[in-house]
Design a protein around this motif. Structure first.
Motif, PDB file in Angstrom:
ATOM      1  N   TYR A 278      -6.881 -57.907  -7.908  1.00 45.00           N
ATOM      2  CA  TYR A 278      -5.971 -57.457  -8.958  1.00 45.00           C
ATOM      3  C   TYR A 278      -4.543 -57.947  -8.724  1.00 45.00           C
ATOM      4  CZ  TYR A 278      -9.994 -54.359  -9.246  1.00 45.00           C
ATOM      5  OH  TYR A 278     -11.270 -53.866  -9.306  1.00 45.00           O
ATOM      6  N   SER A 280      -0.689 -58.117  -8.070  1.00 40.86           N
ATOM      7  CA  SER A 280       0.140 -57.206  -7.287  1.00 40.86           C
ATOM      8  C   SER A 280       1.343 -57.958  -6.748  1.00 40.86           C
ATOM      9  CB  SER A 280      -0.665 -56.621  -6.119  1.00 40.86           C
ATOM     10  OG  SER A 280       0.172 -55.936  -5.214  1.00 40.86           O
ATOM     11  N   SER A 310     -11.145 -55.828 -14.193  1.00 42.52           N
ATOM     12  CA  SER A 310      -9.994 -55.342 -14.966  1.00 42.52           C
ATOM     13  C   SER A 310      -9.552 -53.930 -14.609  1.00 42.52           C
ATOM     14  CB  SER A 310     -10.314 -55.395 -16.467  1.00 42.52           C
ATOM     15  OG  SER A 310     -11.462 -54.625 -16.771  1.00 42.52           O
ATOM     16  N   ARG A 315      -4.981 -46.984  -5.742  1.00 45.17           N
ATOM     17  CA  ARG A 315      -3.663 -47.609  -5.637  1.00 45.17           C
ATOM     18  C   ARG A 315      -3.027 -47.292  -4.307  1.00 45.17           C
ATOM     19  NH1 ARG A 315       0.993 -44.441  -6.024  1.00 45.17           N
ATOM     20  NH2 ARG A 315       0.771 -42.321  -6.854  1.00 45.17           N
ATOM     21  N   TYR A 321       3.383 -45.870  -8.660  1.00 41.32           N
ATOM     22  CA  TYR A 321       2.466 -46.806  -9.312  1.00 41.32           C
ATOM     23  C   TYR A 321       3.140 -47.536 -10.465  1.00 41.32           C
ATOM     24  CZ  TYR A 321      -1.300 -48.730 -12.076  1.00 41.32           C
ATOM     25  OH  TYR A 321      -2.093 -49.597 -12.802  1.00 41.32           O
ATOM     26  N   GLU A 322       3.034 -48.851 -10.428  1.00 40.26           N
ATOM     27  CA  GLU A 322       3.450 -49.708 -11.526  1.00 40.26           C
ATOM     28  C   GLU A 322       2.400 -50.815 -11.641  1.00 40.26           C
ATOM     29  OE1 GLU A 322       7.205 -52.524 -12.999  1.00 40.26           O
ATOM     30  OE2 GLU A 322       7.408 -51.248 -11.217  1.00 40.26           O
ATOM     31  N   LYS A 323       1.768 -50.890 -12.774  1.00 38.04           N
ATOM     32  CA  LYS A 323       0.693 -51.856 -12.986  1.00 38.04           C
ATOM     33  C   LYS A 323       1.167 -53.265 -12.660  1.00 38.04           C
ATOM     34  CE  LYS A 323      -2.543 -53.475 -16.578  1.00 38.04           C
ATOM     35  NZ  LYS A 323      -3.747 -53.402 -15.744  1.00 38.04           N
ATOM     36  N   ASP A 324       0.342 -53.999 -11.940  1.00 38.09           N
ATOM     37  CA  ASP A 324       0.577 -55.388 -11.523  1.00 38.09           C
ATOM     38  C   ASP A 324       1.690 -55.527 -10.481  1.00 38.09           C
ATOM     39  OD1 ASP A 324      -1.408 -56.090 -13.299  1.00 38.09           O
ATOM     40  OD2 ASP A 324      -0.035 -56.787 -14.861  1.00 38.09           O
ATOM     41  N   THR A 328      -3.524 -52.565  -5.682  1.00 40.69           N
ATOM     42  CA  THR A 328      -4.702 -51.812  -6.102  1.00 40.69           C
ATOM     43  C   THR A 328      -5.967 -52.534  -5.635  1.00 40.69           C
ATOM     44  OG1 THR A 328      -4.731 -52.943  -8.256  1.00 40.69           O
ATOM     45  CG2 THR A 328      -3.617 -50.802  -8.158  1.00 40.69           C
ATOM     46  N   ASP A 348     -10.951 -46.119 -16.494  1.00 39.08           N
ATOM     47  CA  ASP A 348      -9.508 -46.345 -16.415  1.00 39.08           C
ATOM     48  C   ASP A 348      -8.741 -45.077 -16.807  1.00 39.08           C
ATOM     49  OD1 ASP A 348      -6.995 -47.343 -16.238  1.00 39.08           O
ATOM     50  OD2 ASP A 348      -7.246 -48.947 -17.698  1.00 39.08           O
ATOM     51  N   GLY A 350      -5.746 -44.678 -15.536  1.00 37.54           N
ATOM     52  CA  GLY A 350      -4.354 -45.065 -15.357  1.00 37.54           C
ATOM     53  C   GLY A 350      -3.676 -44.388 -14.183  1.00 37.54           C
TER      54      GLY A 350
END
Length: 367
Positions: A278, A280, A310, A315, A321-324, A328, A348, A350
């Motif tokens: 993923y 990161s 996907s 995490r 947490y901040e996506k990308d 993760t 998901d 989130g």
């Protein structure tokens, strides 16, 4: 008495008092430390009647609810990470931020599992009476929400007052693995994993275990349903290797009997090639171990989620947490024997209610 002598006397008294307090606390921790016996029988509450049928489709789900603490912005004091530019990061909190937050996260996690509506629900990090979760009884909340299910609870973390970190001390912990079933369970037992007994690690990673439930199948065999939570803070993965060895022994024994095995939980290993899958902006953390297919007993495999690429299930908690951005991976999921047909889906959520996302398994027992 000169001023210097008075100062020295005061300093000596302070040192002696501190030594007495620290020594007394260490004696308290060592004196109250114990491990639950292996093969400990677990009580089955509200046991249901139906028996498993061959070829019929069933569902199971696993969810580490993180004692109700992990909102997306929450960080944990034991989690450490490194950004891609080399900047080290460490989590902050030793407890949840408030009782209200724990109640909200618990309710959210319960709703997630109710939406999945599995035949078997496997929860990890369920607190019953802990300082870190403001004494919210999560076991009671979950069982009340699933009143038509049978339940078993296997304790895997019980500690005296952990006076660390300051000022958000982790405190007293009582937690375990909660397993729900809408099918009949013949018996349940708690199996003790090997753990790190080094000081002070053993006080923060106490009494790891897995729960083994035996469910009758119409052909006279058994479905062996396992709820597992392996160690996380294990440098080099040495303890996890020992835990996996024990689990593989159980796998092999049950498969040799012709039984069906479905094992779910938080493996604290990157599953199915997800260690660097993923996006990161962080390096792979030191706590991550990798579970290769060759590590499992013959006749067993980890079920790869159809949406693995996907949706991660875990995490890092050294930063919010901040996506990308936050690291993760997928450490949650199911391992099954080859006489079980199974597909899986990472759900998901989130990371809204935990630092983990649930995983759903759809399976049938081969004729």
């Amino acid at each position: 008495m000169t001023a210097v002598k008075r100062i020295l006397k005061i300093l000596l008294i302070i040192v002696l008092v501190l030594a007495f307090v620290v020594g007394g606390y260490l004696a308290y921790m060592l004196g109250t430390y114990y491990r639950i016996d292996d093969h400990f029988a677990v009580e089955i509450e509200n046991n249901q009647a139906p028996t498993l049928e061959l070829g019929k489709e069933y569902t199971a789900a696993t969810y580490n609810i993180g004692f109700g603490a992990y909102t997306p912005d929450y960080t944990f004091f034991m989690d450490e990470g490194v950004m891609n530019d080399g900047t080290p990061k460490t989590g902050v909190h030793g407890t949840a931020v408030s009782r209200e937050s724990v109640e909200a996260c618990t309710a959210g996690a319960v709703q997630m599992m109710q939406d999945i509506a599995p035949d078997f629900a496997l929860f990890q990090e369920v607190d019953t009476d802990s300082t870190r979760s403001f004494q919210v009884n999560q076991q009671e909340a979950i069982e009340s929400a699933f009143a038509s299910y049978g339940s078993t609870f296997a304790v895997n973390f019980h500690s005296s007052f952990l006076a660390y970190p300051w000022p958000e001390m982790h405190g007293i912990v009582n937690a375990g693995l909660l397993t729900l079933s809408d099918m009949h369970v013949d018996s349940a037992e708690r199996r003790s994993y090997p753990v790190d007994d080094a000081f002070p690690t053993k006080f923060f990673d106490l009494d790891r275990c897995f729960a083994v439930l035996r469910l009758p199948v119409e052909n006279g065999k058994e479905l062996v349903l396992i709820n597992s939570h392996m160690s996380a803070y294990d440098e080099g993965g040495l303890i996890r290797a020992q835990q996996l060895e024990l689990l593989n022994t159980v796998f092999a024994e049950e498969y040799a009997k012709g039984n069906y095995v479905v094992a779910g939980g938080d493996w604290n290993h990157a599953l199915c090639g997800s260690v660097d899958l993923y996006p990161s902006q962080q390096q792979i953390p030191a706590w991550v171990s990798v579970l290769e297919e060759g590590y499992l007993a013959k006749g067993f495999h980890a079920v790869r989620a159809t949406n693995l690429s996907s949706v991660p299930t875990c995490r890092g908690c050294d930063i919010p947490y901040e996506k990308d951005v936050t690291y993760t991976t997928t450490v949650d999921g199911f391992i099954v024997s080859d006489n079980v047909d199974a597909t899986a889906e990472n759900i998901d959520a989130g990371f809204q209610y935990s630092d983990h996302n649930p995983v759903k398994l759809t399976f049938s027992l081969k004729k």
